[in-house]
Motif scaffolding. Structure first.
Motif, short mmCIF file in Angstrom:
data_model
loop_
_atom_site.label_atom_id
_atom_site.label_comp_id
_atom_site.label_asym_id
_atom_site.label_seq_id
_atom_site.Cartn_x
_atom_site.Cartn_y
_atom_site.Cartn_z
N ARG A 16 0.52 4.50 -0.74
CA ARG A 16 0.28 3.40 0.23
C ARG A 16 -0.65 3.82 1.36
O ARG A 16 -1.17 2.99 2.08
CB ARG A 16 1.60 2.91 0.81
N TYR A 65 -4.42 -1.64 -7.51
CA TYR A 65 -3.22 -2.28 -6.97
C TYR A 65 -3.03 -3.60 -7.70
O TYR A 65 -3.91 -4.07 -8.42
CB TYR A 65 -3.32 -2.48 -5.46
N VAL A 78 -1.63 -2.89 0.13
CA VAL A 78 -0.25 -2.47 -0.21
C VAL A 78 0.49 -1.95 1.01
O VAL A 78 1.42 -1.16 0.89
CB VAL A 78 -0.28 -1.40 -1.33
N THR A 99 4.82 -5.85 -1.40
CA THR A 99 3.81 -5.39 -2.37
C THR A 99 4.30 -4.15 -3.11
O THR A 99 5.10 -3.36 -2.59
CB THR A 99 2.48 -5.03 -1.68
N GLU A 100 3.77 -3.99 -4.30
CA GLU A 100 3.97 -2.75 -5.06
C GLU A 100 2.96 -1.74 -4.53
O GLU A 100 1.89 -2.12 -4.04
CB GLU A 100 3.73 -3.00 -6.55
N PRO A 101 3.24 -0.44 -4.64
CA PRO A 101 2.26 0.55 -4.18
C PRO A 101 1.01 0.57 -5.06
O PRO A 101 1.03 0.11 -6.21
CB PRO A 101 3.01 1.87 -4.27
N ALA A 102 -0.05 1.11 -4.51
CA ALA A 102 -1.27 1.34 -5.29
C ALA A 102 -1.04 2.50 -6.25
O ALA A 102 -0.05 3.25 -6.12
CB ALA A 102 -2.43 1.64 -4.35
#
Length: 114
Positions: free
Chosen positions: A109, A35, A61, A67-70
């Motif tokens: 996520r 992430y 995330v 947040t950006e996704p993992a």
């Protein structure tokens, strides 16, 4: 004579029933993912021996608004991992077999293990 054999078989069956271990409640092993941290750097994430059949929202995330996704998951557990694009096991999903790895293109996520 037959009654003794029948009774012995019944006792042996009961002993086996109680001696058999209960099914495991955890996917033994690690589930790894990557992430972006608060500074925009790639960071490793891991779930160790995650509970089976429970949804695990990845804490780093969890909030789609901030947040950006993992990505790039590695399923090093003994269970199939079903990964979801949203938190709380919502959205599109993909499965990853035990020992499987996916590329940076797979976003997630949350995850649940069989």
């Amino acid at each position: 004579m037959h009654l003794r054999h029948t009774a012995a078989a019944a006792v042996a069956s009961l002993a086996l029933l109680f001696a058999t271990p209960c099914p495991a409640a955890a996917a033994v092993g690690e589930f790894r993912y990557t992430y972006y941290d608060d500074f925009g750097n790639r960071a490793p994430g891991v779930l160790i021996d995650p509970d089976s059949r429970d949804c695990h929202t990845l804490p780093e995330v969890a909030d789609p608004d901030t947040t950006e996704p993992a990505f790039a998951p590695q399923n090093l557990t003994g269970a199939t991992a079903t990964m979801f694009t949203g938190p709380d096991c919502d959205g599109d999903y993909y499965s990853l077999r035990p020992g499987g790895r996916a590329s940076d293109r797979l976003k997630l996520r949350s995850v649940v293990f069989s």
